[in-house]
Design an enzyme around this catalytic site. Sequence first.
Site, short mmCIF file in Angstrom:
data_model
loop_
_atom_site.label_atom_id
_atom_site.label_comp_id
_atom_site.label_asym_id
_atom_site.label_seq_id
_atom_site.Cartn_x
_atom_site.Cartn_y
_atom_site.Cartn_z
N ASP A 10 0.96 -1.27 0.04
CA ASP A 10 -0.15 0.10 -0.01
C ASP A 10 0.81 1.30 -0.18
OD1 ASP A 10 0.96 -0.64 2.61
OD2 ASP A 10 -0.81 0.40 3.76
N ASP A 15 6.76 1.30 1.87
CA ASP A 15 6.40 0.31 1.18
C ASP A 15 7.23 0.50 -0.37
OD1 ASP A 15 3.59 -0.92 1.80
OD2 ASP A 15 3.79 1.00 2.85
N ASN A 39 -2.23 2.92 3.46
CA ASN A 39 -1.43 4.30 3.85
C ASN A 39 -2.22 5.47 3.02
OD1 ASN A 39 0.67 3.06 5.29
ND2 ASN A 39 1.77 2.57 3.68
N THR A 124 2.93 -6.14 2.95
CA THR A 124 3.52 -4.94 3.88
C THR A 124 2.24 -3.94 4.17
OG1 THR A 124 4.12 -3.70 1.90
CG2 THR A 124 5.73 -5.24 2.96
N PHE A 163 -0.91 -0.81 12.66
CA PHE A 163 -1.71 -0.24 11.64
C PHE A 163 -2.32 -1.38 10.92
CE2 PHE A 163 -2.99 1.36 7.45
CZ PHE A 163 -4.07 1.97 7.83
N ASN A 164 -1.36 -2.04 10.39
CA ASN A 164 -1.75 -3.15 9.06
C ASN A 164 -2.87 -4.12 9.68
OD1 ASN A 164 -0.29 -1.81 7.34
ND2 ASN A 164 1.52 -3.16 7.39
N HIS A 236 9.89 0.21 7.91
CA HIS A 236 9.25 -1.05 8.40
C HIS A 236 9.06 -2.12 7.47
CE1 HIS A 236 7.21 1.16 11.82
NE2 HIS A 236 6.83 1.97 10.82
N ASP A 237 8.59 -1.77 6.06
CA ASP A 237 8.27 -2.83 5.16
C ASP A 237 9.43 -3.49 4.47
OD1 ASP A 237 5.64 -2.21 5.95
OD2 ASP A 237 5.38 -1.00 4.15
#
Length: 307
Positions: A10, A15, A39, A124, A163-164, A236-237
């Site tokens: 996203d 990402d 996102n 992700t 969040f995800n 993060h991703d």
Amino acid sequence: MATPIILDCDPGHDDAIALLLALGSPELELLGVTTTYGNQTLEKTTANALRVLELAGRGDVPVASGASAPLERKLVVAAHVHGESGLDGPTLPPPSLAPVSEDAVEWMAGVVADAAGPVTLIPTGPLTNVARYLDEHGAEGLERIVLMGGAIAEGNMTPAAEFNVWADPEAAQAVLDAPLDVTMIGLDVTHKAVTGPDVQRRLRDAGSIGVFVAELVDFFTVYHRETYGWDGAPIHDAVAVAHVLRPGLVQTKLRNVEVERESELCRGRTVVDLWHRTDRPANAHVGVDLDSAAFFDLLVERIGRLG
């Protein structure tokens, strides 16, 4: 032989960086990209995936547009972190390409069926596409799922939840319960992948794509400085992608993970049985530590290959 992967994402700053890391890594064969809300809205995240591929000169990589909302919950997007475009900061032109499909699940099924070997999924964003895929097509043809999401001990959407997983907790539980190898790369390790001035300098020295990534991080840092006081941003991703291409960067433990779906206060919390307090069977490898220096060495080197 390169590991065949599909990146379900996203974009989103991190990402986009994860996508570039995959493109720069010969250990991975990127079969395609599927997109989801998260996102930003699906329309914006899909455009962002296409824009990043074009920037990298990889318009040959197919993009399939997927879920526009969670399985059961109301749509919420993370514009407060990623901006109005979902990729605020550096300016990219609108995409000249279009998605090859508006049905990511069916497109993914065709790609998995045609692949020379088992495919690794790297989601992700919210897990809606992957949950639907597993419900409709099962796990045959998949090697494993390495997802960015969840946490053992902290949240970033609420005090309790990442969040995800918060965005679609029903989908997250379905993925964790899938009859195949699942790895959860959560905030406990991705919050150890925080950039700083040195990483930013190295990225800018790594070529044109590195400059683009550094500019993404400049924007992404604003939220994290205001929220956490960090002089950088967590990528993060890209940690999930790095875990697939460089085993050993992330230390994991095989544990039971359950997603809280009843409580509003704790919606989306990933309850990780780290110390075997229950008899629930282990269902996921959970990230517990990261070699941060080695991760950033890898990221800068691979981004440099693209620039």
